[in-house]
Design a protein around this motif. Structure first.
Motif, PDB file in Angstrom:
ATOM      1  N   GLY A 130     -16.828   8.110 -10.561  1.00 51.08           N
ATOM      2  CA  GLY A 130     -16.395   6.945  -9.789  1.00 51.08           C
ATOM      3  C   GLY A 130     -17.225   6.861  -8.137  1.00 51.08           C
ATOM      4  O   GLY A 130     -18.369   7.109  -8.301  1.00 51.08           O
ATOM      5  N   LYS A 131     -17.029   6.053  -7.340  1.00 52.93           N
ATOM      6  CA  LYS A 131     -18.100   5.452  -5.899  1.00 52.93           C
ATOM      7  C   LYS A 131     -18.039   6.812  -4.903  1.00 52.93           C
ATOM      8  O   LYS A 131     -16.654   7.163  -5.082  1.00 52.93           O
ATOM      9  CB  LYS A 131     -17.802   4.360  -5.473  1.00 52.93           C
ATOM     10  CG  LYS A 131     -18.715   4.108  -4.578  1.00 52.93           C
ATOM     11  CD  LYS A 131     -18.403   2.385  -4.160  1.00 52.93           C
ATOM     12  CE  LYS A 131     -19.323   2.172  -2.874  1.00 52.93           C
ATOM     13  NZ  LYS A 131     -20.237   1.411  -2.974  1.00 52.93           N
ATOM     14  N   ARG A 132     -18.912   7.053  -4.260  1.00 57.91           N
ATOM     15  CA  ARG A 132     -18.349   7.842  -3.129  1.00 57.91           C
ATOM     16  C   ARG A 132     -18.508   6.838  -2.475  1.00 57.91           C
ATOM     17  O   ARG A 132     -19.878   6.471  -1.191  1.00 57.91           O
ATOM     18  CB  ARG A 132     -19.712   8.606  -3.301  1.00 57.91           C
ATOM     19  CG  ARG A 132     -19.694  10.037  -1.424  1.00 57.91           C
ATOM     20  CD  ARG A 132     -20.148  11.476  -1.727  1.00 57.91           C
ATOM     21  NE  ARG A 132     -21.736  11.195  -1.097  1.00 57.91           N
ATOM     22  CZ  ARG A 132     -21.908  11.483  -0.168  1.00 57.91           C
ATOM     23  NH1 ARG A 132     -21.856  12.937  -1.200  1.00 57.91           N
ATOM     24  NH2 ARG A 132     -23.543  11.901   0.193  1.00 57.91           N
ATOM     25  N   TYR A 133     -17.711   6.644  -1.694  1.00 54.56           N
ATOM     26  CA  TYR A 133     -17.529   5.639  -0.247  1.00 54.56           C
ATOM     27  C   TYR A 133     -18.024   6.027   1.076  1.00 54.56           C
ATOM     28  O   TYR A 133     -17.662   6.812   1.353  1.00 54.56           O
ATOM     29  CB  TYR A 133     -15.941   4.599  -0.162  1.00 54.56           C
ATOM     30  CG  TYR A 133     -16.124   4.225   0.129  1.00 54.56           C
ATOM     31  CD1 TYR A 133     -16.004   2.289  -0.131  1.00 54.56           C
ATOM     32  CD2 TYR A 133     -15.930   3.939   1.816  1.00 54.56           C
ATOM     33  CE1 TYR A 133     -15.878   1.363   0.483  1.00 54.56           C
ATOM     34  CE2 TYR A 133     -15.341   2.509   2.102  1.00 54.56           C
ATOM     35  CZ  TYR A 133     -15.407   1.277   1.490  1.00 54.56           C
ATOM     36  OH  TYR A 133     -15.308  -0.189   3.057  1.00 54.56           O
ATOM     37  N   TRP A 134     -19.386   4.842   1.366  1.00 58.43           N
ATOM     38  CA  TRP A 134     -20.077   5.214   2.875  1.00 58.43           C
ATOM     39  C   TRP A 134     -20.504   6.878   2.297  1.00 58.43           C
ATOM     40  O   TRP A 134     -20.296   7.486   3.297  1.00 58.43           O
ATOM     41  CB  TRP A 134     -18.920   5.288   4.271  1.00 58.43           C
ATOM     42  CG  TRP A 134     -18.392   4.063   4.034  1.00 58.43           C
ATOM     43  CD1 TRP A 134     -18.522   2.966   3.324  1.00 58.43           C
ATOM     44  CD2 TRP A 134     -17.229   3.954   5.259  1.00 58.43           C
ATOM     45  NE1 TRP A 134     -17.691   1.881   4.092  1.00 58.43           N
ATOM     46  CE2 TRP A 134     -17.417   2.839   5.454  1.00 58.43           C
ATOM     47  CE3 TRP A 134     -16.796   4.197   6.236  1.00 58.43           C
ATOM     48  CZ2 TRP A 134     -16.494   1.581   6.395  1.00 58.43           C
ATOM     49  CZ3 TRP A 134     -15.871   3.729   7.297  1.00 58.43           C
ATOM     50  CH2 TRP A 134     -15.754   2.607   7.316  1.00 58.43           C
ATOM     51  N   SER A 135     -21.211   7.056   2.002  1.00 59.65           N
ATOM     52  CA  SER A 135     -21.614   8.198   1.126  1.00 59.65           C
ATOM     53  C   SER A 135     -23.063   8.444   2.454  1.00 59.65           C
ATOM     54  O   SER A 135     -23.372   9.473   2.243  1.00 59.65           O
ATOM     55  CB  SER A 135     -22.410   7.809  -0.413  1.00 59.65           C
ATOM     56  OG  SER A 135     -23.034   8.958  -0.540  1.00 59.65           O
ATOM     57  N   HIS A 136     -23.347   6.931   2.691  1.00 60.89           N
ATOM     58  CA  HIS A 136     -24.541   7.055   4.347  1.00 60.89           C
ATOM     59  C   HIS A 136     -24.016   7.361   5.338  1.00 60.89           C
ATOM     60  O   HIS A 136     -24.420   6.250   5.910  1.00 60.89           O
ATOM     61  CB  HIS A 136     -25.998   6.718   3.585  1.00 60.89           C
ATOM     62  CG  HIS A 136     -26.409   6.965   3.062  1.00 60.89           C
ATOM     63  ND1 HIS A 136     -27.859   7.022   1.998  1.00 60.89           N
ATOM     64  CD2 HIS A 136     -26.847   8.943   2.591  1.00 60.89           C
ATOM     65  CE1 HIS A 136     -27.693   7.639   1.294  1.00 60.89           C
ATOM     66  NE2 HIS A 136     -27.647   9.317   1.737  1.00 60.89           N
ATOM     67  N   LEU A 137     -22.475   6.801   5.262  1.00 62.99           N
ATOM     68  CA  LEU A 137     -22.058   6.415   6.323  1.00 62.99           C
ATOM     69  C   LEU A 137     -21.924   5.180   6.744  1.00 62.99           C
ATOM     70  O   LEU A 137     -22.145   4.428   5.730  1.00 62.99           O
ATOM     71  CB  LEU A 137     -22.127   7.364   8.171  1.00 62.99           C
ATOM     72  CG  LEU A 137     -22.667   8.809   8.057  1.00 62.99           C
ATOM     73  CD1 LEU A 137     -23.423   9.176   9.131  1.00 62.99           C
ATOM     74  CD2 LEU A 137     -21.726   9.688   7.934  1.00 62.99           C
ATOM     75  N   GLU A 138     -21.444   4.731   7.873  1.00 62.69           N
ATOM     76  CA  GLU A 138     -20.451   3.178   7.153  1.00 62.69           C
ATOM     77  C   GLU A 138     -22.106   2.452   8.032  1.00 62.69           C
ATOM     78  O   GLU A 138     -22.223   2.486   9.329  1.00 62.69           O
ATOM     79  CB  GLU A 138     -19.429   3.208   8.484  1.00 62.69           C
ATOM     80  CG  GLU A 138     -19.156   1.380   8.261  1.00 62.69           C
ATOM     81  CD  GLU A 138     -17.973   0.762   9.558  1.00 62.69           C
ATOM     82  OE1 GLU A 138     -17.571  -0.111   9.071  1.00 62.69           O
ATOM     83  OE2 GLU A 138     -17.660   1.255  10.172  1.00 62.69           O
ATOM     84  N   ASN A 139     -22.661   1.684   7.262  1.00 65.13           N
ATOM     85  CA  ASN A 139     -24.244   1.235   7.112  1.00 65.13           C
ATOM     86  C   ASN A 139     -24.427   0.467   6.196  1.00 65.13           C
ATOM     87  O   ASN A 139     -23.792   0.827   4.932  1.00 65.13           O
ATOM     88  CB  ASN A 139     -25.291   2.425   8.361  1.00 65.13           C
ATOM     89  CG  ASN A 139     -25.330   3.048   7.279  1.00 65.13           C
ATOM     90  OD1 ASN A 139     -26.052   3.412   5.982  1.00 65.13           O
ATOM     91  ND2 ASN A 139     -25.340   4.513   7.853  1.00 65.13           N
ATOM     92  N   TYR A 140     -25.599   0.251   5.984  1.00 66.33           N
ATOM     93  CA  TYR A 140     -26.455  -0.354   4.860  1.00 66.33           C
ATOM     94  C   TYR A 140     -27.582   0.324   4.475  1.00 66.33           C
ATOM     95  O   TYR A 140     -27.971  -0.300   3.929  1.00 66.33           O
ATOM     96  CB  TYR A 140     -26.992  -2.452   4.872  1.00 66.33           C
ATOM     97  CG  TYR A 140     -25.070  -3.054   4.577  1.00 66.33           C
ATOM     98  CD1 TYR A 140     -24.975  -2.938   3.190  1.00 66.33           C
ATOM     99  CD2 TYR A 140     -24.246  -3.200   5.438  1.00 66.33           C
ATOM    100  CE1 TYR A 140     -24.657  -4.059   2.778  1.00 66.33           C
ATOM    101  CE2 TYR A 140     -23.362  -3.823   5.223  1.00 66.33           C
ATOM    102  CZ  TYR A 140     -23.074  -4.291   3.136  1.00 66.33           C
ATOM    103  OH  TYR A 140     -21.956  -5.256   3.247  1.00 66.33           O
ATOM    104  N   ASN A 141     -27.458   1.380   4.491  1.00 64.14           N
ATOM    105  CA  ASN A 141     -28.800   2.234   3.909  1.00 64.14           C
ATOM    106  C   ASN A 141     -28.757   2.615   2.560  1.00 64.14           C
ATOM    107  O   ASN A 141     -29.572   2.914   2.014  1.00 64.14           O
ATOM    108  CB  ASN A 141     -28.594   3.803   4.327  1.00 64.14           C
ATOM    109  CG  ASN A 141     -29.637   4.249   6.601  1.00 64.14           C
ATOM    110  OD1 ASN A 141     -29.534   2.292   6.580  1.00 64.14           O
ATOM    111  ND2 ASN A 141     -28.799   4.722   6.956  1.00 64.14           N
ATOM    112  N   GLY A 142     -27.203   2.036   2.100  1.00 64.17           N
ATOM    113  CA  GLY A 142     -27.902   2.341   0.580  1.00 64.17           C
ATOM    114  C   GLY A 142     -27.083   1.205  -0.242  1.00 64.17           C
ATOM    115  O   GLY A 142     -26.402   0.599   0.866  1.00 64.17           O
TER     116      GLY A 142
END
Length: 616
Positions: free
Chosen positions: A526-538
């Motif tokens: 599944g998905k690791r939600y906000w894997s790079h915190l809350e941003n659009y880096n991913g």
């Protein structure tokens, strides 16, 4: 389309023009997002020409020809602030294309905005100011000056002439990120809200097609879904970590859940106990320390202990600590560091040496390794055995997989860039033989089992833990015994054909367990939600936080003799960095426990007919 009235009034845009804009569902979506709008028509209604260029629309393509070196613009009348943009660009000869975002009107009738250049040797971003006639007056580089390889790459970058070149831009809050190209933080007082404008300059011609955009200030939360084959229990609403494990911590005959600083007592999990100091974290701005939780009787006294990663310490010194069960006493547990500095975000507990006891498999600065306690002194640092060579490729995201890949009865170690063959004896310090193969860019746990029933061990994996893609690799053995693999995609991105029409990004954790009783492991991911915190880096950070079971179905008509059939378990939890799949309530069916930014969840299997659902 390019008459005098249009040119004399470059920024006069009316409500009627807005209503006439071509906004439609995209026939072939961009890889990273589902668009809010696309250009698909043969009319320039809703667009305005500014500067020295002729533009035309034809069959969903926008063609610009600059009539001077300065060039000109095609401005869309739809203001956006934070957005994703995608297009394919083709130059018939050397050309100077670009995209202006947040194009705001200035006091003199001109424009100012964030400009991303795709001109040869100039794949960088700028803050730009234009006159009312589209002539450039100021240009300020965005981001830090490029140095070394990055500067060389930007200086030598070029679009492939006569071919379609995909371009992608993320503009979120105060940062622009183009692909290809360089961006970075925006200067202070940069434009914050305005139109998209396409550019052509240098007396050249450029064609844009598949033009698509998404307003990322708009987030639509999908209705919560839970598989009819599972009962969902949210046992914590707070974010304490990205890992969950299970063991009978208090030895009452029922398995408990370990996550973060707590263990939750089964079978209801409504009571939790603190085994160490801990606190709640903000998933938007903080990484919780627990990337790793394991529970097992590591000391041999009959009481399950806990391993936990300590990511609160500075980078490079993120140890794994052993917390020793005090035999049911109601206090915080004593602990000691048993691995000083693993450098993989996730690790595995697997039986490497065939003694029936799991060992820890992980990465260090020296290479891939495994470790087990000294039974005579289990709380001392565990001896580390390096299996890789000093120049072997490394993956800091996750370890990979463990299984007998070559059929010699010994457990091998698989990584994203190949596999390590366990030698006949592992008592020494020599590296294991390495067989290079490009399985993935970056992966976490990989499945190592016979997928298609041909008695050869295959590999199942995510292709990039911070991007898109799931695949399985069919082993093929040559007459000389050589091993190679054929890739079969399970899921890609929004632009590809995907099993069950299911696609999600950031597959940062996986397990491989027989979920249906057919004695074939299935792929739980599944998905690791906000894997790079809350941003659009991913990619797609706000996509549903899903858990899927991909059933391994042997099918002679499918490529490679097998297919993976997805079943949605839940869409508001995700999988974190490690999770548990085992029979928690002893009813003969595997259950799932996860800990993520959405808290800690347990999904208990229900009694179901022999054939589970085949899709969402």
């Amino acid at each position: 389309m390019t008459g005098d009235h249009t040119r004399r009034n470059p920024l006069v845009l009316t409500g009627a023009t807005v209503a006439a804009m071509v906004l439609a569902l995209h026939a072939a979506d961009p890889p990273d997002f589902k668009p809010d709008g696309t250009f698909t028509g043969s009319s320039l209604k809703g667009w305005q020409i500014v500067g020295d260029a002729d533009w035309k629309a034809q069959d969903g393509q926008l063609v610009g020809r600059s009539t001077s070196e300065a060039g000109g613009w095609l401005v869309m009348n739809k203001p956006l602030q934070d957005l994703q943009f995608y297009a394919n660009v083709r130059c018939e000869a050397k050309c100077r294309p670009g995209v202006l975002l947040r194009a705001e009107r200035t006091g003199d009738g001109g424009l100012k905005g964030i400009y991303v250049s795709f001109a040869d040797g100039d794949f960088v971003s700028y803050r730009l100011t234009l006159t009312a006639r589209g002539q450039e007056t100021t240009r300020e580089r965005i981001g830090n000056p490029l140095t070394g390889n990055a500067a060389s790459a930007a200086a030598n970058a070029a679009l492939k002439t006569g071919e379609w070149n995909p371009i992608r831009i993320n503009l979120w809050e105060n940062t622009v990120r183009p692909v290809p190209g360089a961006g970075g933080p925006l200067p202070e007082a940069s434009p914050s809200y305005g139109s998209i404008a396409l550019f052509v300059g240098g007396g050249s011609t450029v064609t844009f097609k598949d033009v698509a955009w998404k307003d990322v200030n708009r987030v639509v939360l999908a209705k919560e879904e839970v598989s009819s084959r599972f009962t969902s229990h949210q046992i914590s609403t707070m974010y304490y970590g990205w890992s969950a494990a299970a063991a009978d911590i208090n030895r009452d005959g029922t398995l408990d859940i370990v996550s973060g600083p707590f263990y939750y007592l089964g079978p209801s999990y409504s009571e939790r106990r603190l085994y160490r100091v801990g606190r709640v974290y903000n998933p938007a701005t903080e990484y919780a320390p627990d990337m790793v939780n394991f529970a097992y009787d590591f000391t041999g006294d009959g009481w399950p202990d806990i391993l936990a990663s300590d990511w609160d310490r500075p980078k490079g010194t993120r140890p794994i600590d052993l917390y020793v069960n005090p035999g049911g006493a109601g206090r915080r547990w004593d602990h000691t560091t048993i691995l000083p500095a693993p450098n993989t975000e996730s690790v595995l507990m697997r039986d490497i040496d065939g003694d029936g006891v799991p060992e820890m498999v992980f990465g260090t600065a020296e290479g891939y390794a495994w470790a087990k306690p000294d039974p005579s002194n289990p709380t001392a640092p565990w001896p580390v055995r390096i299996v890789s060579g000093p120049n072997d490729p490394r993956n800091v995201h996750g370890m990979g997989g463990v299984g007998d890949l070559n059929g010699d009865g010994r457990a091998d170690i698989v990584t994203n860039r190949g596999w390590y063959e366990q030698p006949a004896t592992i008592a020494g310090t020599q590296p294991w033989p390495f067989h290079a193969f490009d399985f993935a860019t970056a992966t976490t746990e990989m499945g190592v089992y016979d997928v298609n029933g041909d008695r050869l061990t295959d590999v199942v994996t995510s292709l990039s833990v911070h991007n898109w893609g799931l695949a399985w690799f069919e082993q093929q053995k040559g007459a000389d015994g050589s091993i190679t693999f054929v890739r079969h995609d399970i899921a890609g991105d929004h632009s590809t054909k995907n099993a069950g029409d299911v696609v999600f990004s950031e597959a940062h954790a996986a397990r491989f367990v027989d979920m249906t009783g057919d004695k074939i492991p299935d792929f739980i991911v599944g998905k690791r939600y906000w894997s790079h915190l809350e941003n659009y880096n991913g990619p797609d950070p706000y996509g549903p936080a899903v858990i899927y079971i991909y059933r391994t179905v042997r099918n002679a008509k499918a490529p490679g003799g097998a297919e993976f059939v997805p079943e949605l378990v839940h869409n508001r939890s995700g999988v974190g960095s490690a999770f548990e799949v085992m029979d928690l309530n002893k009813d003969g069916r595997p259950d799932i426990a996860v800990a993520t930014a959405y808290g800690t969840h347990v999904f208990l299997s229900k009694s179901v007919p022999s054939s589970p659902p085949s899709s969402r």
